[in-house]
Design an enzyme around this catalytic site. Structure first.
Site, mmCIF file in Angstrom:
data_model
loop_
_atom_site.group_PDB
_atom_site.id
_atom_site.type_symbol
_atom_site.label_atom_id
_atom_site.label_comp_id
_atom_site.label_asym_id
_atom_site.label_seq_id
_atom_site.Cartn_x
_atom_site.Cartn_y
_atom_site.Cartn_z
ATOM 1 N N LYS A 79 0.760 -1.178 0.060
ATOM 2 C CA LYS A 79 0.126 0.045 0.110
ATOM 3 C C LYS A 79 0.936 1.324 0.183
ATOM 4 O O LYS A 79 2.088 1.140 0.549
ATOM 5 C CB LYS A 79 -0.940 -0.135 1.186
ATOM 6 N N GLY A 179 -25.665 2.013 2.098
ATOM 7 C CA GLY A 179 -24.940 2.664 1.108
ATOM 8 C C GLY A 179 -25.131 1.993 -0.154
ATOM 9 O O GLY A 179 -24.879 0.877 -0.456
ATOM 10 N N VAL A 180 -25.594 2.903 -0.763
ATOM 11 C CA VAL A 180 -25.916 2.540 -2.400
ATOM 12 C C VAL A 180 -25.125 3.597 -3.356
ATOM 13 O O VAL A 180 -25.593 4.040 -4.433
ATOM 14 C CB VAL A 180 -27.415 2.815 -2.623
ATOM 15 N N GLY A 181 -23.683 3.320 -3.129
ATOM 16 C CA GLY A 181 -22.773 4.205 -4.147
ATOM 17 C C GLY A 181 -22.607 3.215 -5.288
ATOM 18 O O GLY A 181 -23.395 2.259 -5.685
#
Ligand code: NAD
Length: 350
Positions: A79, A179-181
């Site tokens: 990362k 959450g509906v991203g």
């Protein structure tokens, strides 16, 4: 640019870059490359200190190792984080310097999108290193990972229903989606198509309204999502939402969603296990995106069919984890870590 090693036990390499010309202050952590080059996103964040950034990059890179191991992507875990306020520090010079920093690791670390980093940012990074993944299809990349992540979660959710309720049939199954991203809305579409009854919550009222109009789902207020009388709860927004306050409210018998780090603390995995709530560990069920990206590296260029076939094996990994969990009487979250560690141990000895 000044590049300095920061020795950290248990990590293959952790490096810091400071570049006064572009203002770059960044860290890269290569946790483990036993199974392949360390792939993981690049995050930009206003950290309070370098120590805070270091803690973040160490935690995230280790998480990538476990995720890729269980998903059999043939990649290791890494990362990177850039310290600073994205509204103030983003510049061409900064991303070109970041590319040189990544390039200095000679391919041990491969970067991708993460919080506050966009595809155009990565395209700039790509001008100074080839170790960039997840670019657009036109640039030979695997494109937006979200539909692939959502597809993997959908398959994992069905596998969880089969394990818990004896059938993967979704017709009439009650599912709540937090959450509906990018991913949550795609999951809702698939669930509704299969005849599930769906409840959603999201502070973005436009997104909510468009799904209500399109699919006839029911919208609820943010806090109401936990206590709904549903079979499955799919967290697709934030981390740490399974905690002392929310777990006692749950009526769902299955947790299967996209969001990362949903357990506030490891003990909340035990809490779910004791309550006989079947948990699909986050980093296992949400691996569709990384699987999709990994195909860029291993199949001589991106091939969607290969990616989909690999994503369709997510449910095998979940079943293996639930089996370990049942046999050893340990939470699924712990069983997932055991599985990842055994795959890594096997990789080290071969
Ligand atoms: P997104 O930003 O597109 O969508 C997140 C949605 O959650 C937004 O619509 C936002 O308004 C909503 N939200 C914020 N706070 C909320 C709350 N309190 N209650 C309900 N909804 C809330 O993100 P995404 O790409 O769909 O990803 C969702 C989660 O899954 C993130 O945690 C992400 O890190 C994780 N994840 C995503 C992918 C991927 O491929 N996109 C892969 C693995 C994990």
């Amino acid at each position: 640019m000044e590049i300095t090693d920061i020795p950290v036990e248990g990590y293959e390499r952790v490096v810091r870059a400071r570049d006064p010309e572009s203002g770059l202050h960044a860290l890269i952590a290569v946790h483990d490359t036993t199974l392949g080059p360390a792939l993981g996103g690049m995050r930009m964040w206003t950290y309070a200190s370098e120590d805070e950034a270091l803690t973040d990059v160490l935690r995230l890179s280790k998480g990538m190792t476990y995720k890729s191991a269980v998903a059999h992507t043939g990649l290791g875990g890494g990362k990177s984080v850039i310290l600073g306020d994205p509204k103030q520090i983003k510049s061409e010079a900064l991303f070109l310097a970041m590319g040189r920093f990544i390039d200095s690791l000679g391919g041990k670390y491969i970067t991708a999108e993460d919080v506050n980093i966009t595809v155009p940012d990565l395209e700039t990074v790509r001008r100074s290193t080839r170790y960039v993944s997840g670019l657009s299809r036109e640039d030979g990349g695997s494109g937006n990972p979200s539909p692939y992540t959502a597809y993997g979660v959908f398959l994992g959710l069905k596998a969880a229903c089969a394990w818990k309720f004896g059938t993967e049939e979704l017709k009439g199954r009650k599912v709540s989606v937090q959450g509906v991203g990018a991913t949550g809305s795609e999951l809702v579409r698939r669930l509704v198509e299969q005849g599930a009854e769906v409840w959603i919550s999201d502070p973005n009222s436009e997104r909510v309204q468009s799904l209500v109009d399109r699919y006839g789902v029911t919208a609820v207020e943010a806090d109401a999502i936990y206590g709904l009388d549903v079979d499955v709860f799919a967290p697709c927004a934030l981390g740490a939402i399974l905690n002392d306050k929310t777990i006692p409210q749950l009526k769902a018998k299955v947790i299967a969603g996209v969001a990362n780090n949903v357990l506030h603390e490891p003990r909340h995995g035990h809490e779910l296990f004791q309550r006989e709530i079947l948990y699909a560990p986050d980093y296992v069920i949400n691996a569709g995106g990384i699987i999709n990206v990994s195909v860029e590296f291993h199949e001589g260029g991106y091939d969607q069919d290969v990616a989909l076939k690999k994503i369709e094996r997510i449910d095998d990994a979940l079943q293996e984890i639930w089996k370990i969990s049942e046999e050893q009487k340990i939470p699924a979250s712990e069983a997932a870590d055991h599985l990842a560690e055994s795959i890594l141990a096997e990789g080290r000895s071969s």
